[in-house]
Design a protein around this motif. Structure first.
Motif, PDB file in Angstrom:
ATOM      1  N   PRO A   1     -15.655-128.232 -33.404  1.00  0.00           N
ATOM      2  CA  PRO A   1     -15.136-127.632 -32.165  1.00  0.00           C
ATOM      3  C   PRO A   1     -13.632-127.395 -32.135  1.00  0.00           C
ATOM      4  CG  PRO A   1     -16.824-129.246 -31.640  1.00  0.00           C
ATOM      5  CD  PRO A   1     -16.564-129.366 -33.106  1.00  0.00           C
ATOM      6  N   PRO A   2     -12.784-128.291 -32.666  1.00  0.00           N
ATOM      7  CA  PRO A   2     -11.351-127.990 -32.630  1.00  0.00           C
ATOM      8  C   PRO A   2     -10.978-126.682 -33.328  1.00  0.00           C
ATOM      9  CG  PRO A   2     -11.664-130.316 -33.055  1.00  0.00           C
ATOM     10  CD  PRO A   2     -13.022-129.675 -33.133  1.00  0.00           C
ATOM     11  N   PHE A   3     -11.692-126.326 -34.393  1.00  0.00           N
ATOM     12  CA  PHE A   3     -11.409-125.064 -35.073  1.00  0.00           C
ATOM     13  C   PHE A   3     -11.774-123.882 -34.175  1.00  0.00           C
ATOM     14  CE2 PHE A   3     -11.390-127.875 -38.704  1.00  0.00           C
ATOM     15  CZ  PHE A   3     -10.425-127.327 -39.522  1.00  0.00           C
ATOM     16  N   ALA A   4     -12.903-123.995 -33.468  1.00  0.00           N
ATOM     17  CA  ALA A   4     -13.301-122.929 -32.560  1.00  0.00           C
ATOM     18  C   ALA A   4     -12.298-122.790 -31.418  1.00  0.00           C
ATOM     19  CB  ALA A   4     -14.701-123.207 -32.013  1.00  0.00           C
ATOM     20  N   LEU A   5     -11.830-123.930 -30.893  1.00  0.00           N
ATOM     21  CA  LEU A   5     -10.843-123.889 -29.819  1.00  0.00           C
ATOM     22  C   LEU A   5      -9.535-123.274 -30.306  1.00  0.00           C
ATOM     23  CD1 LEU A   5     -11.429-127.387 -28.164  1.00  0.00           C
ATOM     24  CD2 LEU A   5     -12.188-125.152 -27.335  1.00  0.00           C
ATOM     25  N   ALA A   6      -9.138-123.595 -31.521  1.00  0.00           N
ATOM     26  CA  ALA A   6      -7.911-123.030 -32.078  1.00  0.00           C
ATOM     27  C   ALA A   6      -8.015-121.519 -32.245  1.00  0.00           C
ATOM     28  CB  ALA A   6      -7.583-123.682 -33.417  1.00  0.00           C
TER      29      ALA A   6
ATOM     30  N   GLU B   1     -11.440-138.588 -28.974  1.00  0.00           N
ATOM     31  CA  GLU B   1     -11.507-138.487 -30.430  1.00  0.00           C
ATOM     32  C   GLU B   1     -11.421-137.031 -30.878  1.00  0.00           C
ATOM     33  OE1 GLU B   1     -13.564-140.765 -34.066  1.00  0.00           O
ATOM     34  OE2 GLU B   1     -14.996-139.939 -32.627  1.00  0.00           O
ATOM     35  N   GLN B   2     -11.995-136.107 -30.094  1.00  0.00           N
ATOM     36  CA  GLN B   2     -11.828-134.694 -30.421  1.00  0.00           C
ATOM     37  C   GLN B   2     -10.352-134.312 -30.501  1.00  0.00           C
ATOM     38  OE1 GLN B   2     -14.485-131.566 -30.407  1.00  0.00           O
ATOM     39  NE2 GLN B   2     -14.662-133.303 -31.787  1.00  0.00           N
ATOM     40  N   GLN B   3      -9.571-134.838 -29.568  1.00  0.00           N
ATOM     41  CA  GLN B   3      -8.139-134.538 -29.579  1.00  0.00           C
ATOM     42  C   GLN B   3      -7.467-135.156 -30.801  1.00  0.00           C
ATOM     43  OE1 GLN B   3      -6.557-132.468 -27.102  1.00  0.00           O
ATOM     44  NE2 GLN B   3      -5.197-132.428 -28.887  1.00  0.00           N
ATOM     45  N   ARG B   4      -7.872-136.373 -31.186  1.00  0.00           N
ATOM     46  CA  ARG B   4      -7.297-137.002 -32.380  1.00  0.00           C
ATOM     47  C   ARG B   4      -7.606-136.178 -33.628  1.00  0.00           C
ATOM     48  NH1 ARG B   4      -9.157-142.028 -30.203  1.00  0.00           N
ATOM     49  NH2 ARG B   4     -10.855-142.073 -31.724  1.00  0.00           N
ATOM     50  N   ILE B   5      -8.847-135.679 -33.709  1.00  0.00           N
ATOM     51  CA  ILE B   5      -9.220-134.849 -34.856  1.00  0.00           C
ATOM     52  C   ILE B   5      -8.385-133.576 -34.877  1.00  0.00           C
ATOM     53  CG2 ILE B   5     -11.083-133.475 -35.871  1.00  0.00           C
ATOM     54  CD1 ILE B   5     -13.051-135.593 -34.777  1.00  0.00           C
TER      55      ILE B   5
ATOM     56  N   PHE C   1      -5.661-132.501 -37.855  1.00  0.00           N
ATOM     57  CA  PHE C   1      -5.753-131.258 -38.616  1.00  0.00           C
ATOM     58  C   PHE C   1      -4.542-130.351 -38.363  1.00  0.00           C
ATOM     59  CE2 PHE C   1     -10.666-131.428 -39.013  1.00  0.00           C
ATOM     60  CZ  PHE C   1     -10.540-132.222 -40.148  1.00  0.00           C
ATOM     61  N   ALA C   2      -4.028-130.367 -37.149  1.00  0.00           N
ATOM     62  CA  ALA C   2      -2.833-129.570 -36.861  1.00  0.00           C
ATOM     63  C   ALA C   2      -1.640-130.092 -37.650  1.00  0.00           C
ATOM     64  CB  ALA C   2      -2.535-129.589 -35.363  1.00  0.00           C
ATOM     65  N   ALA C   3      -1.547-131.412 -37.766  1.00  0.00           N
ATOM     66  CA  ALA C   3      -0.446-132.022 -38.518  1.00  0.00           C
ATOM     67  C   ALA C   3      -0.507-131.652 -39.995  1.00  0.00           C
ATOM     68  CB  ALA C   3      -0.474-133.541 -38.345  1.00  0.00           C
ATOM     69  N   GLN C   4      -1.729-131.390 -40.491  1.00  0.00           N
ATOM     70  CA  GLN C   4      -1.903-130.994 -41.890  1.00  0.00           C
ATOM     71  C   GLN C   4      -1.847-129.477 -42.065  1.00  0.00           C
ATOM     72  OE1 GLN C   4      -2.409-133.060 -44.617  1.00  0.00           O
ATOM     73  NE2 GLN C   4      -2.049-134.842 -43.304  1.00  0.00           N
ATOM     74  N   SER C   5      -1.581-128.759 -40.968  1.00  0.00           N
ATOM     75  CA  SER C   5      -1.553-127.289 -40.970  1.00  0.00           C
ATOM     76  C   SER C   5      -2.902-126.692 -41.351  1.00  0.00           C
ATOM     77  CB  SER C   5      -0.455-126.765 -41.920  1.00  0.00           C
ATOM     78  OG  SER C   5       0.817-127.210 -41.495  1.00  0.00           O
ATOM     79  N   ILE C   6      -3.954-127.438 -41.076  1.00  0.00           N
ATOM     80  CA  ILE C   6      -5.304-126.932 -41.323  1.00  0.00           C
ATOM     81  C   ILE C   6      -5.759-126.098 -40.139  1.00  0.00           C
ATOM     82  CG2 ILE C   6      -7.707-127.608 -41.772  1.00  0.00           C
ATOM     83  CD1 ILE C   6      -6.490-130.206 -42.988  1.00  0.00           C
ATOM     84  N   LEU C   7      -5.399-126.535 -38.921  1.00  0.00           N
ATOM     85  CA  LEU C   7      -5.609-125.715 -37.736  1.00  0.00           C
ATOM     86  C   LEU C   7      -4.451-124.728 -37.607  1.00  0.00           C
ATOM     87  CD1 LEU C   7      -6.841-128.044 -34.828  1.00  0.00           C
ATOM     88  CD2 LEU C   7      -8.176-126.446 -36.190  1.00  0.00           C
ATOM     89  N   PRO C   8      -4.719-123.508 -37.163  1.00  0.00           N
ATOM     90  CA  PRO C   8      -3.639-122.525 -37.036  1.00  0.00           C
ATOM     91  C   PRO C   8      -2.683-122.837 -35.887  1.00  0.00           C
ATOM     92  CG  PRO C   8      -5.694-121.619 -36.191  1.00  0.00           C
ATOM     93  CD  PRO C   8      -6.040-122.922 -36.849  1.00  0.00           C
ATOM     94  N   ARG C   9      -3.128-123.630 -34.935  1.00  0.00           N
ATOM     95  CA  ARG C   9      -2.265-124.008 -33.816  1.00  0.00           C
ATOM     96  C   ARG C   9      -2.801-125.282 -33.187  1.00  0.00           C
ATOM     97  NH1 ARG C   9      -4.320-122.812 -28.713  1.00  0.00           N
ATOM     98  NH2 ARG C   9      -6.228-121.550 -28.680  1.00  0.00           N
ATOM     99  N   LYS C  10      -1.979-125.918 -32.388  1.00  0.00           N
ATOM    100  CA  LYS C  10      -2.428-127.106 -31.668  1.00  0.00           C
ATOM    101  C   LYS C  10      -3.358-126.694 -30.534  1.00  0.00           C
ATOM    102  CE  LYS C  10       1.496-130.149 -32.621  1.00  0.00           C
ATOM    103  NZ  LYS C  10       2.543-131.034 -32.013  1.00  0.00           N
TER     104      LYS C  10
ATOM    105  N   THR D   1      -5.553-128.186 -26.911  1.00  0.00           N
ATOM    106  CA  THR D   1      -5.690-129.228 -25.901  1.00  0.00           C
ATOM    107  C   THR D   1      -7.154-129.272 -25.490  1.00  0.00           C
ATOM    108  OG1 THR D   1      -3.439-128.831 -25.118  1.00  0.00           O
ATOM    109  CG2 THR D   1      -4.905-130.088 -23.663  1.00  0.00           C
ATOM    110  N   VAL D   2      -7.864-130.246 -26.002  1.00  0.00           N
ATOM    111  CA  VAL D   2      -9.316-130.327 -25.783  1.00  0.00           C
ATOM    112  C   VAL D   2      -9.646-130.447 -24.305  1.00  0.00           C
ATOM    113  CG1 VAL D   2     -11.368-131.724 -26.248  1.00  0.00           C
ATOM    114  CG2 VAL D   2      -9.716-131.268 -28.078  1.00  0.00           C
ATOM    115  N   ALA D   3      -8.808-131.142 -23.560  1.00  0.00           N
ATOM    116  CA  ALA D   3      -9.077-131.404 -22.139  1.00  0.00           C
ATOM    117  C   ALA D   3      -9.130-130.124 -21.313  1.00  0.00           C
ATOM    118  CB  ALA D   3      -8.027-132.346 -21.563  1.00  0.00           C
ATOM    119  N   GLN D   4      -8.639-129.017 -21.861  1.00  0.00           N
ATOM    120  CA  GLN D   4      -8.683-127.751 -21.128  1.00  0.00           C
ATOM    121  C   GLN D   4     -10.062-127.104 -21.159  1.00  0.00           C
ATOM    122  OE1 GLN D   4      -5.534-125.399 -22.910  1.00  0.00           O
ATOM    123  NE2 GLN D   4      -3.931-126.412 -21.713  1.00  0.00           N
ATOM    124  N   SER D   5     -10.936-127.593 -22.033  1.00  0.00           N
ATOM    125  CA  SER D   5     -12.294-127.033 -22.125  1.00  0.00           C
ATOM    126  C   SER D   5     -13.195-127.693 -21.083  1.00  0.00           C
ATOM    127  CB  SER D   5     -12.868-127.269 -23.525  1.00  0.00           C
ATOM    128  OG  SER D   5     -12.104-126.590 -24.490  1.00  0.00           O
TER     129      SER D   5
END
Length: 316
Positions: free
Chosen positions: A92-97, A287-291, A295-304, A306-310
């Motif tokens: 899900p974090p990748f989809a949100l990003a 935990e979704q936010q931690r994941i 991944f954002a810290a590793q530049s694997i996600l294109p951007r940060k 905020t899971v709580a917005q979903s």
């Protein structure tokens, strides 16, 4: 494959998916996406349980199979699906990003032992710290990737201290067996298969590191418009999970041919999954936010993100 590549492939494939249009009095279509690992949804599909349960609501069910979680959520986002079967917690974090308008619908409760770092039985490696300088196989951006980050951190290491080998499960299994990698980070049922068939030894599982929840998601417009349908599907998912856990032998015998594995391997894998479906709680979103942050810290996600917005669906 990058997110943009996934999107292009999905949009091309999506042309073959029927659009949703119906006149008054005609049955509305619920479009569900699933994968081979979607045990509970496939169980319901095999028995036409949802078709029967949703008939009184004048809803018919249409099923679409995907090979992995990210294209499935991309399809949800572009309007080709209404609901997804379970995807691993890293998806899900990748989809949100990528800007997906999704609603967290339900989860399977934590199954931390259903993914692990494994080595060969005769390996001299006895701790995560000993992976320093070693080649380790895992799928980039998967839950196994997050588990590895957490395990390395626990051992005061980082990805810079190992040689990552970004491999699919099939390629990683081959590399593991021929000794081309020192360790492999993998999830069930691949984990159970390599334990039973190649005598792999668990070096570290997710206990205390990565909960490995499985998430069910809905397109937000659909979740808002048809909460009655979501409530019925949720009820049937819970019933399916109860049956799978109460009937491990028959459940494995049913699922094994679909996965291309023997029944004892599937039963071993199923024993580590809770299959307990519940609504999404604060702990799972934390935990979704931690994941996402990892991944954002590793530049694997294109951007940060905020899971709580979903939005989060709750039964009435």
């Amino acid at each position: 494959m990058t997110i943009n590549a996934h999107r292009r492939a999905l949009l091309a494939a999506g042309l073959a998916l029927p659009s949703l249009s119906f006149a008054a009095g005609e049955a509305e279509t619920l479009r569900i996406g699933y994968q081979k690992s979607s045990t509970l949804m496939i169980w319901l599909k095999s028995r036409e349980t949802l078709e029967k349960a949703l008939a009184p609501l004048n809803v018919r069910v249409q099923w679409h199979e995907f090979t992995s979680g990210l294209p499935l959520l991309e399809s949800l986002n572009v309007g080709n699906l209404d609901l997804t079967a379970d995807v691993a917690d890293a998806v899900p974090p990748f989809a949100l990003a990528a800007g997906a308008n999704l609603t967290y619908y339900a989860i399977e409760t934590p199954s931390p032992t259903a993914q692990a770092v494994v080595v060969k039985q005769d390996s001299e490696i006895r701790s995560i710290a000993q992976l320093k300088g070693q080649r380790v196989a895992f799928a980039k951006g998967a839950g196994a990737h997050y588990l590895l980050l957490e395990a390395l951190g626990e051992a005061k290491l980082s990805l810079r201290d190992i040689e990552p080998a970004y491999l699919t499960p099939a390629d990683a299994r081959a590399a593991f067996e021929r000794g081309a990698v020192a360790a492999w980070v993998i999830w069930d049922p691949f984990l159970a298969a390599v334990q039973r068939q190649a005598n792999a030894r668990v070096l570290r599982d997710g206990t205390g590191l990565a909960s490995y929840r499985r998430f069910y998601l809905a397109a937000t417009p659909y979740a808002k418009r048809r909460p009655d349908v979501l409530a019925k599907v949720y009820e049937e998912l819970r019933s399916a999970g109860t049956w799978i856990k109460q009937n491990p032998g028959p459940a494995a015998a049913w699922n094994a041919p679909l996965l291309g594995l023997d029944a004892p391997t599937v039963e071993a894998a199923n024993a580590r999954r809770t299959y307990q479906v519940q609504t999404v709680d604060a702990a799972s979103l934390t935990e979704q936010q931690r994941i996402a942050d990892a991944f954002a810290a590793q530049s694997i996600l294109p951007r940060k993100v905020t899971v709580a917005q979903s939005p989060v669906w709750k039964p009435a």
